[in-house]
Design a protein around this motif. Sequence first.
Motif, PDB file in Angstrom:
ATOM      1  N   ILE A  47      17.664  15.947  25.915  1.00  0.00           N
ATOM      2  CA  ILE A  47      16.776  16.716  25.769  1.00  0.00           C
ATOM      3  C   ILE A  47      16.965  17.808  24.899  1.00  0.00           C
ATOM      4  CG2 ILE A  47      15.583  18.558  27.365  1.00  0.00           C
ATOM      5  CD1 ILE A  47      16.671  17.211  29.908  1.00  0.00           C
ATOM      6  N   ALA A  48      15.958  17.922  23.918  1.00  0.00           N
ATOM      7  CA  ALA A  48      15.956  18.892  22.999  1.00  0.00           C
ATOM      8  C   ALA A  48      14.774  19.899  22.915  1.00  0.00           C
ATOM      9  CB  ALA A  48      15.881  17.987  21.703  1.00  0.00           C
ATOM     10  N   THR A  49      15.145  21.065  22.632  1.00  0.00           N
ATOM     11  CA  THR A  49      14.043  22.052  22.473  1.00  0.00           C
ATOM     12  C   THR A  49      13.246  21.999  21.074  1.00  0.00           C
ATOM     13  OG1 THR A  49      14.902  23.597  24.076  1.00  0.00           O
ATOM     14  CG2 THR A  49      13.391  24.612  22.523  1.00  0.00           C
ATOM     15  N   GLU A  50      11.917  21.992  20.897  1.00  0.00           N
ATOM     16  CA  GLU A  50      11.389  22.028  19.654  1.00  0.00           C
ATOM     17  C   GLU A  50      11.561  23.450  18.984  1.00  0.00           C
ATOM     18  OE1 GLU A  50       7.309  21.250  20.473  1.00  0.00           O
ATOM     19  OE2 GLU A  50       7.900  19.066  20.769  1.00  0.00           O
ATOM     20  N   LEU A  51      11.810  23.271  17.580  1.00  0.00           N
ATOM     21  CA  LEU A  51      12.147  24.662  16.928  1.00  0.00           C
ATOM     22  C   LEU A  51      11.088  24.902  15.878  1.00  0.00           C
ATOM     23  CD1 LEU A  51      15.947  24.814  16.444  1.00  0.00           C
ATOM     24  CD2 LEU A  51      14.700  25.672  18.425  1.00  0.00           C
ATOM     25  N   GLY A  52      10.350  23.895  15.693  1.00  0.00           N
ATOM     26  CA  GLY A  52       9.488  23.834  14.432  1.00  0.00           C
ATOM     27  C   GLY A  52       8.222  24.774  14.713  1.00  0.00           C
ATOM     28  N   GLY A  53       7.878  25.273  15.705  1.00  0.00           N
ATOM     29  CA  GLY A  53       6.647  26.261  15.743  1.00  0.00           C
ATOM     30  C   GLY A  53       7.020  27.416  15.486  1.00  0.00           C
ATOM     31  N   GLY A  54       5.773  28.302  15.150  1.00  0.00           N
ATOM     32  CA  GLY A  54       5.981  29.672  15.040  1.00  0.00           C
ATOM     33  C   GLY A  54       6.121  30.032  13.588  1.00  0.00           C
ATOM     34  N   VAL A  55       6.601  31.199  13.392  1.00  0.00           N
ATOM     35  CA  VAL A  55       6.937  31.815  12.110  1.00  0.00           C
ATOM     36  C   VAL A  55       8.279  31.271  11.444  1.00  0.00           C
ATOM     37  CG1 VAL A  55       7.264  34.140  10.863  1.00  0.00           C
ATOM     38  CG2 VAL A  55       5.671  33.913  12.945  1.00  0.00           C
ATOM     39  N   VAL A  56       8.012  30.833  10.274  1.00  0.00           N
ATOM     40  CA  VAL A  56       9.292  30.355   9.606  1.00  0.00           C
ATOM     41  C   VAL A  56      10.254  31.452   9.286  1.00  0.00           C
ATOM     42  CG1 VAL A  56      10.167  29.189   7.309  1.00  0.00           C
ATOM     43  CG2 VAL A  56       7.705  28.664   8.507  1.00  0.00           C
ATOM     44  N   PRO A  57      11.550  31.370   9.503  1.00  0.00           N
ATOM     45  CA  PRO A  57      12.507  32.679   9.542  1.00  0.00           C
ATOM     46  C   PRO A  57      12.758  32.861   8.102  1.00  0.00           C
ATOM     47  CG  PRO A  57      13.372  30.785  10.764  1.00  0.00           C
ATOM     48  CD  PRO A  57      12.122  30.026  10.172  1.00  0.00           C
ATOM     49  N   VAL A  58      12.708  34.065   7.573  1.00  0.00           N
ATOM     50  CA  VAL A  58      13.071  34.402   6.231  1.00  0.00           C
ATOM     51  C   VAL A  58      14.522  33.996   5.749  1.00  0.00           C
ATOM     52  CG1 VAL A  58      13.401  36.480   4.904  1.00  0.00           C
ATOM     53  CG2 VAL A  58      11.710  36.525   6.380  1.00  0.00           C
ATOM     54  N   ASP A  59      15.503  34.070   6.748  1.00  0.00           N
ATOM     55  CA  ASP A  59      16.877  33.790   6.588  1.00  0.00           C
ATOM     56  C   ASP A  59      16.961  32.370   6.233  1.00  0.00           C
ATOM     57  OD1 ASP A  59      19.738  34.576   6.858  1.00  0.00           O
ATOM     58  OD2 ASP A  59      19.715  32.811   8.325  1.00  0.00           O
ATOM     59  N   ALA A  60      17.753  31.970   5.132  1.00  0.00           N
ATOM     60  CA  ALA A  60      17.881  30.621   4.671  1.00  0.00           C
ATOM     61  C   ALA A  60      18.759  29.964   5.626  1.00  0.00           C
ATOM     62  CB  ALA A  60      18.506  30.606   3.148  1.00  0.00           C
ATOM     63  N   ARG A  61      19.813  30.441   6.138  1.00  0.00           N
ATOM     64  CA  ARG A  61      20.333  29.722   6.997  1.00  0.00           C
ATOM     65  C   ARG A  61      19.629  29.133   8.468  1.00  0.00           C
ATOM     66  NH1 ARG A  61      23.496  32.176  10.758  1.00  0.00           N
ATOM     67  NH2 ARG A  61      24.630  30.731  11.870  1.00  0.00           N
TER      68      ARG A  61
END
Length: 114
Positions: free
Chosen positions: A58-72
Amino acid sequence: MIFITGPLYAGKRAYIRSALGLSGEELARRAVWDVQERVPDETPETLAEELAEKEIVIATELGGGVVPVDARQRAQREAAGRLACLLAERADTVIRVCCGLPQLLKGDWPCASG
């Protein structure tokens, strides 16, 4: 392997427990979840090979929403997405759960619409 994905708090664990008639203890023995959090420790390819041996992932999707500013954070988000693609490729069944509703993306599954 059954791969379950979807947004945070979408009912992924509750769905698979209900669909397979599992108790919380049985789910803990047969499944692994929050695998996207393990990406910084291993490469997506290595992790996907390891997880493909599990019965339920089971994995949570992280690709939605605002793209983080932090490169890491952006790199971690990209690696989590790559991991999800690799797991979906290796899985026999892929189900996306959103708002508690399952959607069959791959395979043969009687408890999800496709």
